[in-house]
Design a protein around this motif. Structure first.
Motif, PDB file in Angstrom:
ATOM      1  N   GLY A   1     -19.105 -48.795  42.932  1.00 22.87           N
ATOM      2  CA  GLY A   1     -20.153 -49.042  41.945  1.00 22.87           C
ATOM      3  C   GLY A   1     -20.780 -47.727  41.532  1.00 22.87           C
ATOM      4  N   VAL A   2     -20.739 -47.435  40.234  1.00 25.64           N
ATOM      5  CA  VAL A   2     -21.323 -46.187  39.735  1.00 25.64           C
ATOM      6  C   VAL A   2     -22.382 -46.482  38.695  1.00 25.64           C
ATOM      7  CG1 VAL A   2     -19.286 -44.776  40.240  1.00 25.64           C
ATOM      8  CG2 VAL A   2     -19.485 -45.871  38.014  1.00 25.64           C
ATOM      9  N   GLY A   3     -23.267 -45.516  38.482  1.00 22.36           N
ATOM     10  CA  GLY A   3     -24.312 -45.648  37.485  1.00 22.36           C
ATOM     11  C   GLY A   3     -25.595 -44.979  37.925  1.00 22.36           C
ATOM     12  N   ASN A   4     -26.536 -44.980  37.014  1.00 25.21           N
ATOM     13  CA  ASN A   4     -27.820 -44.329  37.235  1.00 25.21           C
ATOM     14  C   ASN A   4     -28.894 -45.400  37.429  1.00 25.21           C
ATOM     15  OD1 ASN A   4     -30.253 -42.946  37.061  1.00 25.21           O
ATOM     16  ND2 ASN A   4     -29.450 -41.469  35.594  1.00 25.21           N
ATOM     17  N   LEU A   5     -29.390 -45.502  38.659  1.00 25.33           N
ATOM     18  CA  LEU A   5     -30.397 -46.525  38.983  1.00 25.33           C
ATOM     19  C   LEU A   5     -31.716 -46.341  38.242  1.00 25.33           C
ATOM     20  CD1 LEU A   5     -29.996 -47.007  42.839  1.00 25.33           C
ATOM     21  CD2 LEU A   5     -29.579 -48.689  41.042  1.00 25.33           C
ATOM     22  N   LEU A   6     -31.947 -45.182  37.676  1.00 22.14           N
ATOM     23  CA  LEU A   6     -33.216 -44.920  36.985  1.00 22.14           C
ATOM     24  C   LEU A   6     -33.227 -45.426  35.548  1.00 22.14           C
ATOM     25  CD1 LEU A   6     -33.894 -41.287  38.255  1.00 22.14           C
ATOM     26  CD2 LEU A   6     -34.762 -43.441  39.173  1.00 22.14           C
TER      27      LEU A   6
ATOM     28  N   GLY B   1     -21.443 -45.226  44.424  1.00 23.17           N
ATOM     29  CA  GLY B   1     -21.132 -43.892  43.921  1.00 23.17           C
ATOM     30  C   GLY B   1     -22.231 -43.237  43.117  1.00 23.17           C
ATOM     31  N   GLY B   2     -23.202 -44.011  42.671  1.00 23.64           N
ATOM     32  CA  GLY B   2     -24.290 -43.434  41.878  1.00 23.64           C
ATOM     33  C   GLY B   2     -23.767 -42.629  40.713  1.00 23.64           C
ATOM     34  N   THR B   3     -24.232 -41.387  40.591  1.00 23.91           N
ATOM     35  CA  THR B   3     -23.794 -40.484  39.525  1.00 23.91           C
ATOM     36  C   THR B   3     -23.079 -39.276  40.119  1.00 23.91           C
ATOM     37  OG1 THR B   3     -25.956 -39.394  39.534  1.00 23.91           O
ATOM     38  CG2 THR B   3     -25.656 -41.182  37.955  1.00 23.91           C
ATOM     39  N   ASP B   4     -22.417 -39.484  41.263  1.00 26.54           N
ATOM     40  CA  ASP B   4     -21.816 -38.364  41.995  1.00 26.54           C
ATOM     41  C   ASP B   4     -20.697 -37.634  41.270  1.00 26.54           C
ATOM     42  OD1 ASP B   4     -23.549 -38.609  44.046  1.00 26.54           O
ATOM     43  OD2 ASP B   4     -22.157 -39.577  45.421  1.00 26.54           O
ATOM     44  N   GLY B   5     -20.003 -38.258  40.345  1.00 23.49           N
ATOM     45  CA  GLY B   5     -18.947 -37.579  39.611  1.00 23.49           C
ATOM     46  C   GLY B   5     -17.919 -36.955  40.534  1.00 23.49           C
TER      47      GLY B   5
END
Length: 154
Positions: free
Chosen positions: A9-14, A42-46
């Protein structure tokens, strides 16, 4: 040796719905999943995700995708169906898109069989909560992801 299956799961929680992939991953981490399936937030780790991607045989990515459809629309596509620099299907607004990371992974030796489950965001305004429309889709998204990750789930 069994295949390594990762749900990412990726993306920006803000940015509210831009974080849908992370919200789905967090929800799935609290579930009992079939053995052999790992869930990664994965957040925004790229580039920070490259090792996870390189060590995976089957990858299912959940992310916000701005494809121009109605908010809440769910897309499913294989990584091979997306050109290297998609103009219409630019996933996310991260500093480096997950598509680029997967293509780099291929250049340095391994590209997993990858499917993207994309959700058209209703809102990418500042905020840590999903919009009501996207929040209402959580169980449907999880079901789709599990069907992709574990064919026996269907």
């Amino acid at each position: 040796m069994p295949k390594k299956i990762v749900i990412l799961g990726v993306g920006n929680l803000l940015l509210s719905d831009e974080g849908v992939g992370v919200h789905v991953a967090q929800e799935m981490m609290n579930m009992t999943l079939p053995s052999g399936i790992e869930v990664v937030e994965g957040g925004t780790d790229g580039f920070g995700l490259i090792d996870i991607i390189r060590k995976t045989d089957r990858l299912v990515i959940i992310d916000a995708v701005k494809g121009g459809a109605q908010p809440g629309s769910i897309y499913r596509f294989d990584i091979d169906d997306v050109p290297d620099s998609p103009a219409l299907f630019k996933t996310s607004v991260h500093q480096i898109g997950i598509l680029e990371v997967i293509h780099i992974s291929e250049l340095i030796g391994k590209k997993p069989h990858t499917t993207i489950i994309g959700i058209e965001p209703a809102s990418i305004e500042m905020g840590m909560e999903l919009s009501p429309d996207i929040k209402a889709l959580m169980s449907k998204i999880i079901e789709l992801v599990l069907n992709e990750a574990d064919p026996a789930h269907q």
